[in-house]
Write an enzyme that holds these catalytic residues in place. Structure first.
Site, PDB file in Angstrom:
ATOM      1  N   ASP A 536     -30.829  41.963  -4.883  1.00 59.90           N
ATOM      2  CA  ASP A 536     -30.908  42.480  -6.242  1.00 59.90           C
ATOM      3  C   ASP A 536     -31.215  43.972  -6.232  1.00 59.90           C
ATOM      4  O   ASP A 536     -31.645  44.520  -5.224  1.00 59.90           O
ATOM      5  CB  ASP A 536     -31.951  41.691  -7.052  1.00 59.90           C
ATOM      6  CG  ASP A 536     -33.334  41.726  -6.421  1.00 59.90           C
ATOM      7  OD1 ASP A 536     -33.894  42.825  -6.264  1.00 59.90           O
ATOM      8  OD2 ASP A 536     -33.864  40.644  -6.083  1.00 59.90           O
ATOM      9  N   GLU A 616     -11.510  40.341  23.819  1.00 60.43           N
ATOM     10  CA  GLU A 616     -12.367  40.472  22.631  1.00 60.43           C
ATOM     11  C   GLU A 616     -13.256  41.709  22.735  1.00 60.43           C
ATOM     12  O   GLU A 616     -13.539  42.375  21.728  1.00 60.43           O
ATOM     13  CB  GLU A 616     -13.197  39.203  22.442  1.00 60.43           C
ATOM     14  CG  GLU A 616     -12.357  38.047  21.901  1.00 60.43           C
ATOM     15  CD  GLU A 616     -13.108  36.713  21.856  1.00 60.43           C
ATOM     16  OE1 GLU A 616     -12.777  35.896  20.992  1.00 60.43           O
ATOM     17  OE2 GLU A 616     -14.011  36.492  22.693  1.00 60.43           O
TER      18      GLU A 616
END
Ligand code: GLA
Length: 732
Positions: A536, A616
């Protein structure tokens, strides 16, 4: 000046770049809400109100025999309670004689040439580049000595108007405040839909949309935190509004505790829109001379759809909420050991993870849960913020030095607000945990919540946090919070003030954060609450990035990050590449897709890079390079959602630099079918008259054409595959 006042100081029109907000104190001193929308002039709009005798709509004394004048139907800024407005109120007061009544009337106003601050709470702040303006309207309660100050802050460029309120008890007797919201607003004639963001742990902020009719649309949290379940930010938009069309009003609460947001049509089809601290379990006792401040709500208006509204929020949060050393400084690419090891690590494992990460260009190692006290699993140790030197093979300073010597920064996990019953802290201070005498408190993750309203608790935590950070020269702290708050009871506060504890808990957390950051100003703080349980604007004042979800599945992240993007800038979204099968969902997605999704956030890794293939590893290097290359786009650029949620078989989004010289568009295929249909996506935000080269095949077109004709991929994306497309300004 953004605030225009006329008609003897009774008509207030707040003007931003593209929006207007109007209020009028009528002849009975009722503060009417007249308009919030597309920019208009400053003419008095009170004739938009049509008054009839509605029946069962009572009349205040000032109306005399006029049965048409009723508080029950007038569009207001501060609906009172118990005195004739039967809709949802904004403020409820219990007086010393036991009566419930609140009836606020206009008294005076003041204009400030700067933004207002709220004691002990986060709020939009001024910068050297941009100052806000404030209108303060003072209202007086009709029959008591209670005074209400309404704050309207204005940031013209972002089309932002904030609201907050302060209630002061100037009366002779104490009052109990049983409800006090940050704002209420009655919108007269429009038909709205509410967009809100709901979910659960590891599946936060799914956007949902519902028409606002006579049944109330309400969301909120009574969990002590803003919660995974509903985010404290909602949008009221006109029916059919989409990314590029329609009026939208956003409301975002700068607060991290219990909240409510609601919209409902009244009998005249006016929409009452409200937001603030949830009244459940709330009661503030105000002695003579005492005051109560609400958190701030950031309102913003867009007449051209949701993208624009989001961009206004991104800008205001990035520039006027986020603070500290990392407000604009480049965030380090981090590797976090949580999903790599969980609690099962030692110094050697951590150093190996760091060494490999460093070789691939990662800039910071974050040591997650398990380095302190007795903490081999999540059943014990919280509160004992002392390094487990046996497990770590020495002090934290020694480990930090080794990491720093590799040229990496070093970060550490804390969960300051919590306490395990199996901890030395609990054995020494059982009364520091919330628990109601005579009841066994609810356990969650087998832990209890510390009474953050207590200064001695905060002093202990401040000392522990700062000592460890200073001693080990820690660069970053992940501040976690892993349960909801209940069984609130304080052994130090007067029990008659128990109704204050949820709010005082939040104030206590803010106080500790403020003092901690003042003591460690160079720190990068990342908020977390089981991922995005406290994602928030309140927490963003302290932590410019927040771990957005415990769910690292790239496909689930698409909707979580999509929902987060309506209010919060990408720079606040903690987003990491993790292993497959994914630990939360079991899904396997391509490594590239995981990187492309994490690039739309504050980027990092959550795995042991020693365990991946050489191929990777090369991809990690490429992703790290991409993160650097696109940083100005992802962290400072304008963000566009190109697709909705699950409406098509791919999701796409785009960043455009503010000078419109470059754009980055990402597409992820979310569903696959045989005989695949083409992926065609919108392109947004390019300058109409500039030429842009597309990275796919070098094709050059004008921004105007790209913006209208869009882009078709000439390759088939398989399920979960992704692609990045770049647009760069080209010469003729
Ligand atoms: C929470 C966080 C995770 C991790 C664990 C550690 O769930 O969201 O990232 O830090 O706690 O216990």
């Amino acid at each position: 000046m953004a605030v225009k006042v006329s008609e003897n100081g009774r008509l207030f029109t707040i003007q931003t770049k593209d929006s207007s907000y109007q209020m009028f104190a009528d002849d009975k001193n009722v503060l009417l809400h007249l308009y919030y929308g597309e920019k208009i002039g400053e003419e008095n709009l009170s004739s938009l109100i049509f008054c009839t005798d509605m029946g069962f709509a009572g009349n205040p004394e000032e109306a005399g025999p006029n049965r048409k004048y009723s508080l029950d139907v007038l569009p207001q800024e501060v609906p009172g309670s118990g005195v004739g407005d039967f809709r949802d109120d904004m403020i409820e007061i219990r007086h010393a004689d036991g009566s419930f009544a609140a009836d606020f009337r206009f008294d005076s106003y003041e204009i400030l040439d700067h933004s207002y601050a709220i004691p002990g709470m986060p709020a939009l702040y001024d910068t050297e580049e941009e100052k806000g303006e404030t209108l303060v309207i003072t209202m007086k309660e009709k029959a008591s000595g209670v005074v209400l100050k309404l704050f309207y802050g204005v940031f013209e460029n972002e089309n932002v108007i904030t609201r907050a309120a302060r209630l002061e008890n100037h009366g002779e007797t104490a009052v109990d405040l049983e409800k006090m919201l940050s704002f209420s607003m009655d919108l007269m004639y429009e038909n709205y839909e509410m967009i809100y963001f709901s979910g659960r742990h590891a599946m936060e902020r799914t956007a949902e949309r519902i028409p606002v009719q006579h049944a109330k649309v309400e969301i909120g949290s009574v969990r002590g935190t803003s919660s995974h379940h509903y985010n404290p930010a909602v949008i009221l938009c006109e029916e059919g509004a989409d990314e590029t069309h329609g009026s939208c009003i956003g409301a975002c609460l700068v607060y991290s505790g219990n909240f409510v947001a609601a919209a409902q049509k009244d009998q005249k089809n006016q929409t009452r829109f409200q937001m603030g601290i949830h009244p459940t379990n709330f009661c503030f006792h105000l002695e003579k001379g005492e005051a109560f401040d609400t958190p701030q709500a950031i309102l913003s208006y867009s007449g051209t759809g949701l993208t624009r509204l989001s961009q206004q929020y991104h800008e205001i949060i990035r520039e006027h909420i986020c603070r500290g050393a990392y407000k604009h400084a480049k965030r380090p690419i981090l590797i976090n050991n949580w999903e790599a090891t969980y609690f099962n690590f030692n110094e050697e494992k951590i150093l190996k993870i760091a060494e490999q990460a460093q070789k691939l260009g990662i800039e910071m190692l974050v040591l997650d849960d398990g380095w302190f006290g007795k903490r081999e699993d999540d059943n014990s140790g919280l509160g004992d913020w002392f390094v487990n030197e046996k497990k770590m093979n020495g002090s934290m300073a020694q480990l930090a030095e080794k990491i720093h010597k590799m040229g990496m920064k070093f970060g550490l996990w804390f969960e300051p607000e919590m306490i395990s019953e199996d901890s030395d802290l609990y054995r020494a201070h059982p009364d520091w945990a919330f628990a109601i005498p005579g009841r066994v408190p609810n356990h969650s993750r087998n832990q209890l919540v510390l009474d953050m309203t207590r200064e001695d608790v905060r002093a202990y935590l401040l000392e522990r946090l700062t000592t460890i950070v200073h001693d080990a020269k820690i660069d970053y702290v992940k501040w976690d919070m892993n349960r909801s708050v209940c069984d609130v009871y304080s052994h130090v506060a007067a029990q008659s003030r128990n109704g204050e504890l949820y709010h005082r808990y939040v104030l206590g957390v803010y106080d500790l954060l403020e003092r901690f950051l003042a003591a460690c100003p160079d720190l990068l703080l990342e908020g977390c609450s089981g991922g995005g349980g406290r994602f928030d604007a309140g927490m963003m004042y302290y932590s410019p990035q927040i771990w957005c979800s415990d769910n690292t599945d790239a496909i689930n992240r698409l909707s979580i990050q999509y929902g987060s993007s309506f209010f919060y800038p990408v720079s606040t979204v903690g987003s990491h590449v993790s292993v497959c099968p994914n630990h939360q969902t079991g899904r396997v997605t391509p490594f590239q897709t995981r990187g492309d999704v994490a690039l739309a956030g504050s980027f990092g890794y959550e795995m042991d890079l020693n365990k991946i293939s050489d191929e990777e590893k090369e991809m990690v290097k490429a992703q790290v390079a991409a993160m650097h290359e696109y940083y100005d786009l992802t962290h400072e650029g304008l963000y566009y959602r190109l697709t909705g949620q699950k409406k098509q078989d791919f999701m796409a989004w785009e960043f455009v630099t503010k000078d419109q010289s470059r754009a980055l568009l990402t597409i992820v295929k979310t569903d696959a079918e045989g005989n695949m249909l083409p992926v065609h996506t919108k392109v947004c935000g390019l300058a109409e008259d500039k030429l842009y080269r597309c990275s796919l095949d070098g094709e050059i077109r004008s921004g105007r054409t790209w913006n209208r004709a869009g882009l078709t991929l000439h390759q088939v994306l398989k399920e979960y595959e992704s692609i990045r497309v770049e647009f760069t300004e080209a010469e003729e």
